[in-house]
Design an enzyme around this catalytic site. Structure first.
Site, PDB file in Angstrom:
ATOM      1  N   SER A 164       0.830  -1.214   0.000  1.00  0.00           N
ATOM      2  CA  SER A 164       0.000   0.000   0.000  1.00  0.00           C
ATOM      3  C   SER A 164       0.856   1.252   0.000  1.00  0.00           C
ATOM      4  CB  SER A 164      -0.934   0.009   1.221  1.00  0.00           C
ATOM      5  OG  SER A 164      -1.872  -1.043   1.142  1.00  0.00           O
ATOM      6  N   VAL A 186      10.073  13.593 -18.593  1.00  0.00           N
ATOM      7  CA  VAL A 186       8.634  13.894 -18.738  1.00  0.00           C
ATOM      8  C   VAL A 186       7.890  12.833 -19.550  1.00  0.00           C
ATOM      9  CG1 VAL A 186       8.974  16.371 -18.476  1.00  0.00           C
ATOM     10  CG2 VAL A 186       8.989  15.376 -20.772  1.00  0.00           C
ATOM     11  N   ARG A 189       4.559   9.172 -17.832  1.00  0.00           N
ATOM     12  CA  ARG A 189       3.214   9.754 -17.803  1.00  0.00           C
ATOM     13  C   ARG A 189       2.529   9.768 -16.436  1.00  0.00           C
ATOM     14  NH1 ARG A 189       5.355  10.711 -22.164  1.00  0.00           N
ATOM     15  NH2 ARG A 189       4.566  10.073 -24.206  1.00  0.00           N
ATOM     16  N   GLN A 198      11.198  28.552 -20.299  1.00  0.00           N
ATOM     17  CA  GLN A 198      12.001  29.466 -21.124  1.00  0.00           C
ATOM     18  C   GLN A 198      11.104  30.430 -21.887  1.00  0.00           C
ATOM     19  OE1 GLN A 198      14.317  26.854 -23.620  1.00  0.00           O
ATOM     20  NE2 GLN A 198      15.950  26.658 -22.105  1.00  0.00           N
ATOM     21  N   ARG A 199       9.833  30.080 -21.997  1.00  0.00           N
ATOM     22  CA  ARG A 199       8.905  30.964 -22.708  1.00  0.00           C
ATOM     23  C   ARG A 199       8.679  32.259 -21.942  1.00  0.00           C
ATOM     24  NH1 ARG A 199       2.470  29.950 -23.976  1.00  0.00           N
ATOM     25  NH2 ARG A 199       2.229  31.779 -25.316  1.00  0.00           N
ATOM     26  N   ARG A 254      14.210  32.293 -27.176  1.00  0.00           N
ATOM     27  CA  ARG A 254      14.618  30.968 -26.697  1.00  0.00           C
ATOM     28  C   ARG A 254      14.847  29.977 -27.834  1.00  0.00           C
ATOM     29  NH1 ARG A 254       9.440  27.449 -24.541  1.00  0.00           N
ATOM     30  NH2 ARG A 254       7.995  27.981 -26.220  1.00  0.00           N
ATOM     31  N   HIS A 276       9.733   2.407 -10.822  1.00  0.00           N
ATOM     32  CA  HIS A 276       9.803   2.170 -12.270  1.00  0.00           C
ATOM     33  C   HIS A 276      10.848   3.074 -12.928  1.00  0.00           C
ATOM     34  CE1 HIS A 276       8.566   1.267 -16.332  1.00  0.00           C
ATOM     35  NE2 HIS A 276       8.287   2.541 -16.561  1.00  0.00           N
ATOM     36  N   ARG A 281      16.170   4.215 -15.577  1.00  0.00           N
ATOM     37  CA  ARG A 281      17.079   5.349 -15.736  1.00  0.00           C
ATOM     38  C   ARG A 281      18.410   5.214 -15.005  1.00  0.00           C
ATOM     39  NH1 ARG A 281      14.813   7.392 -20.213  1.00  0.00           N
ATOM     40  NH2 ARG A 281      12.587   7.748 -19.940  1.00  0.00           N
TER      41      ARG A 281
END
Length: 310
Positions: A164, A186, A189, A198-199, A254, A276, A281
Site C-alpha cells: 500500500s 517527462v 506519464r 524558457q517561454r 529561446r 519504475h 534510468r
C-alpha cells in the site's frame, strides 16, 4: 554565462506544509517567481490557479482519505466512474483513496451526483474551499451522512504495509539538469511535472544575473579540446539570445537555446512510479547525464524507504 553542475533535491520538507503552501512553492518554479512568496501569498496563488484552470499546478498537492461507505451500491457506483487518476485500496466497505487536488476537482466537475465523490470533496472543500473554485455544484457541496470520510495523515501513510505504501506515498524531487534530461523524464506519464519556462523567463533580468546558465556536460574533461569547443558554443549562443531579447520576447529568443541550458524540473510521483523510473534510468543502457542524477537519487530513496527500494 554561468556553468553549473547537475543536482537534485528531495522536497520532503514540503510534506509537512499545508497543501496551499506546497502547491505555491512548486508552482512558482515555472516563472521562477519564488521571490514573491511570503506568509500570505499561498492561498491567493492557489485560488488563482484553480480559477484559471491551471490544473497541472494543482497536481502538486496530494490527499489520502479513508472513506467508509454504507453499502455495496455506493462503492460499485464509485468504481463505475473509473477514477483512473486515484489510487484505491479496498477493505470491505472501507476505501483508502489517494489523489491529487486536480483529480478530485475533475471528479466533482464531471460526476457531482456521485455520493462518494461528493463526500470526499466536501471534506477537502471544508478545509480548502479555494481548491474547488469554478467546479462547485449549484447549491453548494453537502456530504451524504451515511458516508464517513477522514483525512489520513502522512505519518499514518508511512506506516502502511509496503504494497500500500507503494501506491499511496508520494515524493517530490526537484532536478537541476539540462533540457535533454528533462525531455526524457517527462515521458513518465503517471508523474506530475512543473518545469522552468524558457517561454516566460527572461534571462537578461537581474534575478538571473543577466546571463544564461548551462549544465556542465559530463562527457568532456574540463581541460579537453571538446570542452573548450562546447564552452565557446554556449558563449556564442548566450550572446545571440541576449541580442534577440533586445527586440523580441523570451519565447522568440529561446529558439536559439540548446539542450545544455540549465532547467529546473519538479517531478511528483508515488513510490511505485519512482521504482519504475529507477529501473529504467539507472541501468548502463540509460543516458549518461540521466544516470548522473538518478543513481545517487536511487541511493537516497533506499535510505528513506528501505522496505521498498532494496
Amino acid at each position: 554565462m554561468k556553468i553549473v553542475s547537475p543536482s537534485y533535491e528531495v522536497l520532503d520538507q514540503l510534506d509537512r506544509q499545508s497543501l496551499a503552501v506546497r502547491i505555491e512553492r512548486c508552482g512558482r518554479i515555472c516563472y521562477k517567481s519564488e521571490d514573491r512568496i511570503d506568509r500570505d501569498s499561498a492561498i491567493p496563488f492557489v485560488a488563482k490557479m484553480a480559477e484559471h484552470g491551471h490544473n497541472s499546478v494543482l497536481e502538486m498537492g496530494v490527499v489520502t482519505l479513508e472513506v467508509i461507505c454504507a453499502d455495496e451500491e455506493q462503492i460499485t457506483d464509485f468504481f463505475l466512474l473509473r477514477p483512473r487518476y486515484l489510487h484505491i485500496d479496498r477493505d470491505a466497505n472501507t476505501l483508502l483513496v489517494t489523489g491529487s487536488i486536480r483529480s478530485f476537482r475533475e471528479l466533482l466537475k464531471f460526476h457531482p451526483e456521485n455520493v462518494v465523490v461528493r463526500a470526499a470533496c466536501a471534506l477537502i472543500n471544508e478545509r480548502h474551499p479555494y481548491f474547488f473554485k469554478g467546479v462547485l455544484p449549484e447549491g453548494g457541496l453537502s456530504a451524504d451522512s451515511s458516508i464517513t470520510v477522514r483525512k489520513v495523515e502522512l505519518d499514518e501513510v508511512d506506516q502502511l504495509p509496503p504494497e500500500s505504501l507503494l501506491k499511496h506515498r508520494y515524493i517530490a524531487v526537484k532536478f537541476i539538469v539540462n533540457r535533454a534530461v528533462t525531455h526524457e523524464i517527462v515521458r513518465h506519464r503517471p508523474c506530475s511535472f512543473l518545469q522552468e519556462s524558457q517561454r516566460y523567463c527572461r534571462y537578461s533580468e537581474d534575478k538571473f544575473g543577466s546571463e544564461v546558465s548551462f549544465i556542465k556536460p559530463m562527457f568532456f574533461a574540463e581541460d579537453s579540446s571538446e570542452y573548450a569547443l562546447w564552452e565557446k558554443a554556449m558563449l556564442e549562443t548566450e550572446q545571440l539570445y541576449l541580442k534577440l531579447l533586445q527586440t523580441s520576447t523570451p519565447q522568440a529568443a529561446r529558439t536559439v537555446l540548446p539542450n545544455s541550458c540549465k532547467t529546473e524540473l519538479i517531478v511528483y510521483a508515488n513510490l511505485k512510479e519512482w521504482h519504475h523510473i529507477f529501473s529504467l534510468r539507472t541501468t548502463k543502457a540509460a543516458e549518461p547525464s540521466m544516470r548522473e542524477v538518478m543513481i545517487p537519487l536511487q541511493e537516497d530513496f533506499q535510505q528513506r524507504f528501505s522496505s521498498i527500494f532494496t
